[in-house]
Design a protein around this motif. Structure first.
Motif, PDB file in Angstrom:
ATOM      1  N   MET A  57      11.032  16.563  22.057  1.00 20.11           N
ATOM      2  CA  MET A  57      11.817  15.546  21.372  1.00 20.11           C
ATOM      3  C   MET A  57      11.187  15.242  20.020  1.00 20.11           C
ATOM      4  SD  MET A  57      12.706  12.948  24.521  1.00 20.11           S
ATOM      5  CE  MET A  57      11.028  12.935  25.177  1.00 20.11           C
ATOM      6  N   GLY A  58      12.025  15.140  19.000  1.00 22.14           N
ATOM      7  CA  GLY A  58      11.533  14.856  17.666  1.00 22.14           C
ATOM      8  C   GLY A  58      11.458  13.363  17.412  1.00 22.14           C
ATOM      9  N   ILE A  59      10.336  12.919  16.861  1.00 26.22           N
ATOM     10  CA  ILE A  59      10.156  11.496  16.592  1.00 26.22           C
ATOM     11  C   ILE A  59       9.988  11.245  15.099  1.00 26.22           C
ATOM     12  CG2 ILE A  59       7.643  11.661  17.037  1.00 26.22           C
ATOM     13  CD1 ILE A  59       7.780   8.741  18.037  1.00 26.22           C
ATOM     14  N   GLY A  60      10.630  10.184  14.625  1.00 24.29           N
ATOM     15  CA  GLY A  60      10.477   9.739  13.253  1.00 24.29           C
ATOM     16  C   GLY A  60       9.788   8.392  13.227  1.00 24.29           C
ATOM     17  N   PHE A  61       8.902   8.195  12.286  1.00 23.99           N
ATOM     18  CA  PHE A  61       8.148   6.944  12.163  1.00 23.99           C
ATOM     19  C   PHE A  61       8.643   6.173  10.953  1.00 23.99           C
ATOM     20  CE2 PHE A  61       5.479   9.989  14.373  1.00 23.99           C
ATOM     21  CZ  PHE A  61       4.964   9.249  15.434  1.00 23.99           C
ATOM     22  N   ILE A  62       9.173   4.982  11.175  1.00 24.16           N
ATOM     23  CA  ILE A  62       9.726   4.157  10.109  1.00 24.16           C
ATOM     24  C   ILE A  62       8.855   2.918   9.966  1.00 24.16           C
ATOM     25  CG2 ILE A  62      11.742   2.908   9.280  1.00 24.16           C
ATOM     26  CD1 ILE A  62      13.459   4.772  11.035  1.00 24.16           C
ATOM     27  N   GLY A  63       8.110   2.866   8.865  1.00 25.84           N
ATOM     28  CA  GLY A  63       7.078   1.839   8.689  1.00 25.84           C
ATOM     29  C   GLY A  63       5.767   2.421   9.178  1.00 25.84           C
ATOM     30  N   THR A  64       4.812   2.615   8.262  1.00 29.06           N
ATOM     31  CA  THR A  64       3.589   3.352   8.623  1.00 29.06           C
ATOM     32  C   THR A  64       2.325   2.570   8.251  1.00 29.06           C
ATOM     33  OG1 THR A  64       3.623   4.562   6.514  1.00 29.06           O
ATOM     34  CG2 THR A  64       4.750   5.574   8.390  1.00 29.06           C
ATOM     35  N   GLY A  65       2.409   1.237   8.332  1.00 30.64           N
ATOM     36  CA  GLY A  65       1.273   0.397   7.978  1.00 30.64           C
ATOM     37  C   GLY A  65       0.292   0.196   9.115  1.00 30.64           C
ATOM     38  N   LEU A  66      -0.165  -1.047   9.301  1.00 29.22           N
ATOM     39  CA  LEU A  66      -1.282  -1.338  10.203  1.00 29.22           C
ATOM     40  C   LEU A  66      -1.068  -0.853  11.629  1.00 29.22           C
ATOM     41  CD1 LEU A  66      -2.114  -4.985   9.039  1.00 29.22           C
ATOM     42  CD2 LEU A  66      -3.416  -2.901   8.568  1.00 29.22           C
ATOM     43  N   CYS A 117       8.545   7.525   7.209  1.00 30.25           N
ATOM     44  CA  CYS A 117       9.312   6.758   6.235  1.00 30.25           C
ATOM     45  C   CYS A 117       8.564   5.479   5.908  1.00 30.25           C
ATOM     46  CB  CYS A 117      10.694   6.432   6.814  1.00 30.25           C
ATOM     47  SG  CYS A 117      11.668   5.279   5.815  1.00 30.25           S
ATOM     48  N   ASP A 118       8.410   5.198   4.629  1.00 30.90           N
ATOM     49  CA  ASP A 118       7.797   3.941   4.190  1.00 30.90           C
ATOM     50  C   ASP A 118       8.187   3.723   2.738  1.00 30.90           C
ATOM     51  OD1 ASP A 118       5.617   1.929   3.358  1.00 30.90           O
ATOM     52  OD2 ASP A 118       5.194   2.217   5.487  1.00 30.90           O
ATOM     53  N   VAL A 119       8.230   2.468   2.320  1.00 26.66           N
ATOM     54  CA  VAL A 119       8.572   2.163   0.929  1.00 26.66           C
ATOM     55  C   VAL A 119       7.365   2.295   0.014  1.00 26.66           C
ATOM     56  CG1 VAL A 119      10.545   0.709   1.473  1.00 26.66           C
ATOM     57  CG2 VAL A 119       8.255  -0.301   1.381  1.00 26.66           C
ATOM     58  N   ARG A 120       6.204   2.593   0.569  1.00 30.21           N
ATOM     59  CA  ARG A 120       4.993   2.846  -0.213  1.00 30.21           C
ATOM     60  C   ARG A 120       4.618   4.322  -0.089  1.00 30.21           C
ATOM     61  NH1 ARG A 120       3.901  -2.353   2.254  1.00 30.21           N
ATOM     62  NH2 ARG A 120       3.164  -3.906   0.723  1.00 30.21           N
ATOM     63  N   ASP A 121       4.552   4.996  -1.224  1.00 24.20           N
ATOM     64  CA  ASP A 121       4.235   6.429  -1.203  1.00 24.20           C
ATOM     65  C   ASP A 121       2.902   6.704  -0.537  1.00 24.20           C
ATOM     66  OD1 ASP A 121       6.583   7.115  -2.435  1.00 24.20           O
ATOM     67  OD2 ASP A 121       5.715   7.346  -4.439  1.00 24.20           O
ATOM     68  N   VAL A 128       2.172 -13.630 -10.729  1.00 25.46           N
ATOM     69  CA  VAL A 128       3.100 -12.501 -10.692  1.00 25.46           C
ATOM     70  C   VAL A 128       2.448 -11.323 -11.406  1.00 25.46           C
ATOM     71  CG1 VAL A 128       5.334 -11.655 -11.501  1.00 25.46           C
ATOM     72  CG2 VAL A 128       5.116 -14.001 -10.617  1.00 25.46           C
ATOM     73  N   ILE A 129       2.492 -10.166 -10.774  1.00 22.11           N
ATOM     74  CA  ILE A 129       1.877  -8.967 -11.340  1.00 22.11           C
ATOM     75  C   ILE A 129       2.864  -7.808 -11.246  1.00 22.11           C
ATOM     76  CG2 ILE A 129      -0.483  -9.719 -10.826  1.00 22.11           C
ATOM     77  CD1 ILE A 129      -0.445  -7.918  -8.375  1.00 22.11           C
ATOM     78  N   PRO A 130       2.623  -6.718 -11.983  1.00 25.84           N
ATOM     79  CA  PRO A 130       3.524  -5.572 -11.890  1.00 25.84           C
ATOM     80  C   PRO A 130       3.537  -4.987 -10.477  1.00 25.84           C
ATOM     81  CG  PRO A 130       2.126  -5.413 -13.829  1.00 25.84           C
ATOM     82  CD  PRO A 130       1.578  -6.535 -13.011  1.00 25.84           C
ATOM     83  N   VAL A 131       4.688  -4.490 -10.095  1.00 28.22           N
ATOM     84  CA  VAL A 131       4.812  -3.812  -8.803  1.00 28.22           C
ATOM     85  C   VAL A 131       4.012  -2.512  -8.866  1.00 28.22           C
ATOM     86  CG1 VAL A 131       6.408  -2.716  -7.182  1.00 28.22           C
ATOM     87  CG2 VAL A 131       7.101  -4.796  -8.431  1.00 28.22           C
ATOM     88  N   PRO A 132       3.172  -2.241  -7.854  1.00 30.21           N
ATOM     89  CA  PRO A 132       2.385  -1.003  -7.885  1.00 30.21           C
ATOM     90  C   PRO A 132       3.276   0.235  -7.960  1.00 30.21           C
ATOM     91  CG  PRO A 132       1.573  -2.484  -6.186  1.00 30.21           C
ATOM     92  CD  PRO A 132       2.853  -3.064  -6.685  1.00 30.21           C
ATOM     93  N   GLU A 133       2.798   1.233  -8.657  1.00 26.90           N
ATOM     94  CA  GLU A 133       3.531   2.484  -8.754  1.00 26.90           C
ATOM     95  C   GLU A 133       3.674   3.106  -7.362  1.00 26.90           C
ATOM     96  OE1 GLU A 133       3.272   6.810 -11.067  1.00 26.90           O
ATOM     97  OE2 GLU A 133       1.785   5.219 -11.455  1.00 26.90           O
ATOM     98  N   GLY A 134       4.860   3.585  -7.084  1.00 25.63           N
ATOM     99  CA  GLY A 134       5.102   4.210  -5.788  1.00 25.63           C
ATOM    100  C   GLY A 134       5.501   3.235  -4.699  1.00 25.63           C
ATOM    101  N   PHE A 135       5.831   1.986  -5.077  1.00 28.24           N
ATOM    102  CA  PHE A 135       6.214   0.958  -4.109  1.00 28.24           C
ATOM    103  C   PHE A 135       7.615   0.467  -4.450  1.00 28.24           C
ATOM    104  CE2 PHE A 135       5.235  -3.663  -2.583  1.00 28.24           C
ATOM    105  CZ  PHE A 135       6.008  -3.451  -1.443  1.00 28.24           C
ATOM    106  N   ASP A 136       8.580   0.698  -3.551  1.00 25.95           N
ATOM    107  CA  ASP A 136       9.940   0.201  -3.740  1.00 25.95           C
ATOM    108  C   ASP A 136       9.977  -1.226  -3.215  1.00 25.95           C
ATOM    109  OD1 ASP A 136      12.632  -0.372  -3.845  1.00 25.95           O
ATOM    110  OD2 ASP A 136      13.271   1.559  -3.028  1.00 25.95           O
ATOM    111  N   TYR A 137       9.570  -2.165  -4.044  1.00 25.05           N
ATOM    112  CA  TYR A 137       9.414  -3.562  -3.633  1.00 25.05           C
ATOM    113  C   TYR A 137      10.762  -4.201  -3.307  1.00 25.05           C
ATOM    114  CZ  TYR A 137       8.439  -8.591  -4.107  1.00 25.05           C
ATOM    115  OH  TYR A 137       8.358  -9.948  -3.914  1.00 25.05           O
ATOM    116  N   ASP A 138      11.799  -3.870  -4.062  1.00 25.55           N
ATOM    117  CA  ASP A 138      13.105  -4.461  -3.789  1.00 25.55           C
ATOM    118  C   ASP A 138      13.577  -4.067  -2.395  1.00 25.55           C
ATOM    119  OD1 ASP A 138      15.528  -5.920  -5.156  1.00 25.55           O
ATOM    120  OD2 ASP A 138      16.372  -4.221  -4.050  1.00 25.55           O
ATOM    121  N   ARG A 139      13.350  -2.836  -2.017  1.00 17.27           N
ATOM    122  CA  ARG A 139      13.745  -2.395  -0.673  1.00 17.27           C
ATOM    123  C   ARG A 139      12.847  -3.032   0.382  1.00 17.27           C
ATOM    124  NH1 ARG A 139      17.297   1.273   1.200  1.00 17.27           N
ATOM    125  NH2 ARG A 139      16.849   2.385   3.131  1.00 17.27           N
ATOM    126  N   TRP A 140      11.595  -3.270   0.060  1.00 14.74           N
ATOM    127  CA  TRP A 140      10.719  -3.966   1.007  1.00 14.74           C
ATOM    128  C   TRP A 140      11.270  -5.363   1.285  1.00 14.74           C
ATOM    129  CZ3 TRP A 140       8.046  -8.498   1.371  1.00 14.74           C
ATOM    130  CH2 TRP A 140       7.081  -8.593   2.376  1.00 14.74           C
TER     131      TRP A 140
END
Length: 430
Positions: A47-56, A77-81, A213-225
């Motif tokens: 069975m194939g598994i996909g991981f959505i959200g790959t943080g802690l 899958c994650d909004v952070r590269d 307020v600081i710039p959104v880190p590169e590689g982070f889709d903050y709006d989607r987060w």
């Protein structure tokens, strides 16, 4: 006292698979279509598994699920590269070297090689992804709490029922022997009539105010987060994944400690009291008319207290008329002390037994029998967390009808059973 037999745990399919494996000296790997999934087999009949959200918490899932012989990691899958890269590295170390990556969970759900998904995003994304996954024919492991709001919980339960999918909520304490024994002791009346339960939940610090307020880190889709929640300019703490704080401090993305440790301990209380299909009827917040501790009550008067006892040793303390059961992760104590060594017999109540939460999910996919914590159970526990949060925010008691699943006599509180969603991030229809 009425007793009943233990819950059946094996289906014919599961028994047959085990027997066949023993006969031929190797584990039997069932094809995906055998398990009721989308008209095709996963690669190599796994069975194939996909991981959505790959943080802690996802790191444990990545390592554990990828190590199962029945599964093949297909996508992350994650909004952070950089989080996706970390996930791919973990999977590569487990031998999965052809794993795709995408910031869009929709692409994971459209992948025909994905049979099941593990959702480990922040809480405000759980419901939408879980519903979309079940609509797409995928089975779902979703972290606790199952949803952010009560109405989301109802929708996930409806999706599980409509699409016939297997869902496991990550309330893994149910797969611990110590919590299972505690539930059995309480269920069988060995401490008499339960009067009170003390749960040690703890506190988060307040959400940070006036954070720069600081710039959104590169590689982070903050709006989607942010997804369905209100838009805020990016600040480091707001979107930070941290067990001791970060996004967990903000009501926008969770229910603070109610949705954190509360989702674990209130779940065990529900289980031990045999209330998985119902819930409390009243919630009283700390601070209301001098109340020193948040608590809630069931219709029969059993009261569950949050952090009532300073220095409480165990996570959960069940107090009965004839004894007590104290339980934590890895530890069980009782009054009288010999009670914890009780050997249960066939005519005594024994709750659903699972020795490994993730494996229980996979076993249930094969058998198509419910997991130890399906959507209906996760929803009832989540509802307690969500009602506790509403009472805390309004600083007044709530009356709850667990049959109608509706707050009684308080229109403002009832409106908080759901939350507005930003345009473009509507909850999928069931």
């Amino acid at each position: 006292m009425t007793r009943r037999n233990s819950i059946p745990r094996r289906s014919f399919l599961k028994q047959s698979a085990t027997a066949a494996g023993a006969l031929f000296g190797a584990p039997l790997l069932l094809k995906a279509q055998t398990l009721g999934n989308a008209q095709k087999a996963a690669a190599n009949s796994r069975m194939g598994i996909g991981f959505i959200g790959t943080g802690l918490i996802a790191k444990g899932h990545l390592k554990s699920f990828a190590g199962m012989r029945d599964l093949q990691a297909v996508a992350v899958c994650d909004v952070r590269d950089w989080k996706m890269q970390e996930a791919q590295d973990i999977l590569a170390a487990k031998g999965a070297t052809s794993v795709t990556r995408t910031p869009a969970y929709e692409e994971v759900l459209q992948n025909p090689d994905v049979d099941l998904v593990c959702i480990a995003t922040p809480d405000h994304w759980h419901a939408a992804i879980a519903i979309a996954a079940m609509k797409a024919g995928k089975d779902v492991y979703v972290e606790k709490p199952m949803t952010l709001t009560i109405e989301e919980g109802k929708a996930v339960v409806a999706a599980e029922q409509k699409y016939g999918r297997i869902l496991q909520v990550g309330s893994q304490q149910r797969s611990s022997a110590h919590f299972r024994i505690a539930a059995n002791l309480v269920r069988n009346g060995f401490i008499g009539e339960v009067k009170e339960v003390y749960c040690k939940i703890g506190n988060f610090p307040p959400a940070l105010e006036n954070e720069p307020v600081i710039p959104v880190p590169e590689g982070f889709d903050y709006d989607r987060w942010l997804g369905p929640t209100p838009f805020y300019d990016y600040t480091e703490h707001r979107a930070k994944g941290q067990y001791s704080g970060g996004w967990r401090c903000y009501w926008d993305y969770g229910n603070r400690k109610f949705g954190d440790w509360g989702a674990h301990h209130f779940d065990i209380v529900q289980w031990a009291l045999g209330r998985d299909d119902t819930g409390p009827v009243e919630f009283i917040p700390k601070g209301y008319e001098g109340t020193e501790s948040h608590h809630y009550r069931y219709a029969d008067g059993i009261t569950v207290w949050r952090d009532k006892e300073a220095g409480q040793e165990h996570m959960i303390r069940f107090i009965g008329t004839e004894g007590e059961v104290h339980v934590s992760r890895g530890k069980l104590d009782t009054i009288p002390v010999d009670l914890k060594r009780h050997r249960f017999t066939g005519d005594e109540i024994q709750v659903y037994e699972s020795k490994n939460h993730r494996q229980n999910f996979i076993d249930s996919i094969k058998s198509r029998e419910p997991t130890i914590c399906p959507a209906s159970v996760g929803h009832r526990t989540g509802t307690i967390c969500q009602l506790g949060g509403i009472a805390e925010r309004l600083v007044r008691p709530l009356k709850w009808d667990p049959a109608a699943q509706q707050i009684i006599g308080d229109a403002e509180a009832a409106s908080m059973q759901d939350r507005p969603r930003r345009a473009g991030y509507e909850l999928p229809t069931v």
